[in-house]
Design an enzyme around this catalytic site. Structure first.
Site: not given
Ligand code: ADP
Length: 404
Positions: A7, A92, A181, A242, A386
């Site tokens: 990743n 990823r 996601h 965010r 993940e």
């Protein structure tokens, strides 16, 4: 079969080496290279529960991956005798645009298409591509696969992904909801059905991924039908830094008043907003909860806004699907904070959601049903994984190619 999962972020590379045998799997080693191209770069590595920190000058992604491969081979910290033992590498990739609706075997043509998606994710896709390029250089004969954050959401219907702005903006620039996601939502939703022994293709599921970044997805009959993140990962829930949903009118008003351009506005809404911006305390949920429990009112307001936003989306997605069979919590907050889960689910009995308070409060990072026996909706905690999805997709793609 040994599969290396990577990743690659702008200044970090997370890695895990999986040993996969049929449906069995094992993580042999894992770690992260941080501060790539910066002063004080280092590699944190974990094997058999033991952690080591190795310092080194890591100038770019290729040097970082070279460093990781060296550690995998090392007698002291590693777990392989030769790089030939790595059968495949899974990456990823953040944005697959409309081009990728599933994981893919990486070819020159695929790389070209990934490059075309850079515009959509200028911060994320370039480092992902750097990782692919580095492996091409360092392990030229090893097959590589790409697993996209956006792919799972490509099943959304037009009514969920189109924004009500001039259609030419979609045609010209691809402005639409993509969602992110996806790998996490896909994993926890299908894992939840495995745990319950129910058919994934017949469930209405709401999946809440509540981490530093946060999103919620509506999954009907095994397909994502809506999700809260949009064209970028900024829309939707309140996150660590965010803003999530915000009146567009406020954006232009603030830019006007503060005399800031697009770049500063992007930093403001991505890095200085969310829990951090609203409370001025921290982007970290634990610190906000601690402050609130000591009576800090602004911290409590941050929690209230956070929980209320998640609750509203649960209601919206239950409406979108005509009900909800399974409600899942995952991500650092969703997996670990029983209290947040309880507050979010409060007063949702009318939707059939009834949390078992005693059971729920004690669930920290475990796979567990946390609803009462009478709850029409099964509420569950499913820790996300993940990396495992990336390893499994890579294994499946590589095996399929070998069998052709
Ligand atoms: P990322 O999106 O970076 O992968 P994580 O999924 O690890 O992040 O989530 C990080 C968030 O989880 C942080 O806000 C952290 O405070 C929160 N968190 C972790 N453990 C707990 C806990 N026990 N209670 C509440 N929040 C927690």
């Amino acid at each position: 079969m040994k599969i290396l999962v990577l990743n690659c972020g702008s200044s970090s590379i997370k890695y895990q080496l999986f040993n996969m045998d049929g449906t069995e799997w094992d993580v042999l080693v894992a770690g992260v290279v941080e501060k790539i191209g910066l002063k004080g770069s280092f590699l944190k590595h974990q094997k058999d529960g033991k952690k080591v920190l190795l310092e080194g000058e890591i100038l770019d992604h290729q040097a970082g991956i070279d460093y990781i491969l060296g550690v995998l081979l090392s007698e002291k910290h590693g777990c392989i005798a030769s790089l030939d033992e790595i059968d495949a590498v899974g990456h990823r990739v953040v944005h697959g645009g409309e081009e990728f609706n599933s994981s893919v075997y990486i070819t020159d043509d695929v790389i070209k298409k990934m490059e075309e998606c850079i515009d959509l994710a200028p911060l994320h896709n370039p480092p992902n591509l750097k990782g692919i390029e580095a492996i091409t250089q360092l392990l030229p004969n090893v097959p590589q696969c790409g697993v996209f954050d956006t792919a799972f959401h490509q099943t959304m219907p037009k009514k969920a992904y189109m924004y009500a702005i001039p259609k030419t903006l979609y045609n010209q620039y691809g402005i639409r909801r993509y969602g992110f996601h996806g790998t996490s939502h896909r994993y926890v939703s299908s894992r939840a059905c495995d745990m319950l022994g129910v058919d994934y293709k017949e469930q209405k599921i709401i999946s809440c991924h509540l981490g530093n970044g946060a999103s919620i997805a509506a999954i009907q009959n095994g397909e994502s039908v809506d999700t809260s993140m949009g064209f970028t990962p900024l829309e939707g829930l309140v996150m660590g830094t965010r803003a999530g949903d915000l009146d567009l009118g406020a954006v232009t008003y603030i830019m006007d008043k503060e005399k800031i351009g697009t770049r500063s506005a992007s930093v403001l809404f991505n890095k200085h907003s969310g829990l951090l911006g609203l409370t001025g305390i921290s982007s970290d949920m634990r610190e906000i909860q601690d402050a609130a429990s000591e009576g800090d009112e602004i911290a409590q307001l941050g929690l209230d806004v956070y929980d209320y936003r998640v609750k509203k989306y649960i209601g919206a997605y239950a409406a979108a699907m005509g009900g909800v069979d399974i409600l899942i919590f995952t991500g650092g907050i969703g997996e670990n904070s029983g209290f947040r889960r309880e507050v979010i689910c409060k007063d949702l009995e009318f939707l059939g959601i009834e949390v078992n308070k005693e059971v729920n409060i004690g669930v920290i990072g475990d796979e567990k049903v946390v609803s009462t026996e009478n709850s029409k909706t099964t509420v569950m905690v499913v820790p996300t994984n993940e990396e495992l999805v990336i390893a499994l997709d890579t294994k499946n793609i590589v095996e399929e190619l070998a069998n052709r």
